[in-house]
Design a protein around this motif. Structure first.
Motif, PDB file in Angstrom:
ATOM      1  N   GLN A 263      35.616  41.347  38.622  1.00 45.18           N
ATOM      2  CA  GLN A 263      36.235  42.022  37.480  1.00 45.18           C
ATOM      3  C   GLN A 263      37.553  42.655  37.944  1.00 45.18           C
ATOM      4  N   TRP A 264      38.635  42.150  37.411  1.00 44.81           N
ATOM      5  CA  TRP A 264      39.966  42.577  37.838  1.00 44.81           C
ATOM      6  C   TRP A 264      40.656  43.251  36.651  1.00 44.81           C
ATOM      7  N   ILE A 265      40.905  44.564  36.786  1.00 43.08           N
ATOM      8  CA  ILE A 265      41.493  45.349  35.699  1.00 43.08           C
ATOM      9  C   ILE A 265      42.855  45.861  36.156  1.00 43.08           C
ATOM     10  N   PRO A 266      43.938  45.175  35.804  1.00 43.73           N
ATOM     11  CA  PRO A 266      45.273  45.616  36.219  1.00 43.73           C
ATOM     12  C   PRO A 266      45.766  46.767  35.354  1.00 43.73           C
ATOM     13  N   LEU A 267      46.973  47.210  35.644  1.00 47.67           N
ATOM     14  CA  LEU A 267      47.589  48.275  34.855  1.00 47.67           C
ATOM     15  C   LEU A 267      48.027  47.741  33.500  1.00 47.67           C
TER      16      LEU A 267
END
Length: 464
Positions: free
Chosen positions: A340-344
């Protein structure tokens, strides 16, 4: 050192006592002289009245005059003159007369009635003229009173008093000196004995006996020094153990790929295996392992000696993490991990070196992949904080034991003592991560629970 401490203490004690005695002698002499002068003047105050009383029936009472003479303070002389200036009588204390008969050469050896010596040396004199009147207040004579205003000792009682004072000073000085010597010996025993043990322990440490420790017998500065020494010895022993383990690990890491490469080359030479793309790819992977190991060692060594320099440029962390995820994606997919990759929500830059930051996130995300079981979860979250960017890398892996958490960023340290690089690593990845974070003026922390997972948090200041 003990002798120096003893001599310095004695010198301080003697100097203090000497200065004290000199100052006391000076002050005492000054104040005592002032006291003697005031006492003399007070004793001379009734002289005019007594002389008036000694004049009876137009003549002087000889007995009364003698009594007046005996009551005069030592060193005082009263010269009685008539109105024409003729000397009627000169009054002196009988002891003054005795001193004059004995002569100045024998004054310091004179002893009266078992009393102590009575030396005195007059430096200043005061003279007063007093008019003597009869009962009808008619002047009948003139008395010239001459008395000392700066004398050392004027009577035996004063001599005894001063001798007692200075004898007490001498005794007090002797006792202070003795006490100073005893105190110095006690200090030597209390201070130097632990220092000697520390010196001996340091010598043994230098000889390679890293198990040497010193007992903690006090909580003062020496005790703190002993505690610091023991902590240093513990660190040296741990570093030595890590060094030996690392040497074995490096030997293993080098031997395994080199043995594999040699086996393939020998198989090619013997015609057992064809030198096709698949076999050459295996050799290339082994060579990459050696290159990565040497690169880690080089970067860590440069960072630890403070020679790791960067040319800060605006760097987008979203882009770097995307790149690392793409590199590791085949491995993550093979292990069926939920990434799970949550960028800005909007891009922010930091000032840094893209190559080093890529290495940093590669090491951390690869660790998360390595220690997370099949079907586990990895979460990478970027958050914007005031003046900072925070990065959280969480996994649902095996976790790190609580006792190991303080040491995971030390070089050569591995929580898994196995030699397998796949399980335990080389022990330099996280050490290199910390050095890269520091050179970017960031911070890194870790929280972990065995069997639950691990969370690394990194913060970097935003680019100006």
């Amino acid at each position: 050192m003990g002798r120096k401490l003893l001599l310095s203490t004695l010198a301080i004690v003697l100097l203090t006592l000497g200065l004290s005695m000199v100052s006391v002698h000076y002050v005492f002499k000054k104040e005592f002289t002032h006291y003697l002068t005031k006492t003399t003047e007070a004793a001379l105050a009734p002289i005019p009245e007594r002389l008036s009383s000694a004049y009876q029936n137009n003549s002087w009472d000889t007995i009364a005059l003698e009594n007046i003479a005996e009551s005069l303070p030592l060193g005082t002389q009263v010269t009685l003159q008539d109105l024409k200036g003729n000397i009627i009588v000169t009054l002196k204390n009988s002891m003054d007369a005795m001193h004059e008969r004995m002569g100045a050469a024998n004054v310091e050896n004179a002893t009266m009635s078992g009393m102590m010596n009575m030396p005195y040396s007059v430096q200043d004199w005061q003279t007063k003229s007093i008019n003597i009147t009869d009962k009808q207040q008619k002047t009948i004579a003139t008395a010239k009173v001459r008395y000392p205003t700066n004398a050392r000792v004027l009577n035996p009682e004063d001599t005894s008093f001063m001798s007692s004072i200075f004898s007490s000073l001498v005794v007090a000085s002797a006792l202070a000196l003795l006490f100073g010597i005893l105190l110095t010996f006690l200090m030597n025993k209390h201070l130097l004995a632990p220092l000697r043990r520390l010196t001996q322990a340091a010598f043994h440490i230098g000889q390679g006996h890293l198990e040497e420790r010193v007992p903690l017998t006090a909580k003062d500065e020496v005790g703190q020094l002993a505690e610091a020494f023991n902590t240093m010895a513990d660190n040296l022993k741990r570093q030595e153990e890590l060094r030996k383990q690392f040497t074995a690990d490096v030997a293993h890491e080098l031997r395994t790929p080199l043995t594999s490469i040699r086996s393939y080359i020998e198989a090619f030479q013997d015609g057992v295996l064809p030198a096709n793309f698949e076999n050459l790819s295996i050799i290339n992977e082994e060579i990459n392992r050696l290159v990565d190991l040497s690169s880690d060692l080089k970067d860590l060594n440069i960072a630890e000696i403070g020679a790791l320099k960067i040319k800060p440029l605006p760097v987008n962390l979203d882009h770097i993490i995307d790149k690392v995820i793409n590199i590791l994606h085949p491995l993550i997919k093979e292990k069926e991990l939920d990434l799970q990759w949550i960028p800005l929500s909007q891009p922010f830059n930091i000032s840094g070196d893209e190559r080093l930051l890529t290495r940093l996130f590669f090491n951390l995300i690869q660790n998360a992949y390595k220690y997370t079981e099949y079907g586990g979860t990895i979460r990478i979250i970027l958050k914007h904080e005031p003046n900072n960017i925070a990065i959280f890398i969480k996994d649902s892996g095996i976790g790190i034991p609580e006792n190991d958490l303080p040491f995971i960023f030390e070089r050569f340290y591995r929580t898994d003592k196995s030699r397998a690089r796949e399980s335990g690593g080389s022990g330099i990845g996280l050490a290199l991560v910390r050095q890269i974070v520091l050179v970017h003026h960031g911070q890194i922390s870790v929280e972990s629970t065995v069997g639950v997972g691990t969370t690394f948090k990194l913060t970097f200041p935003l680019a100006a």
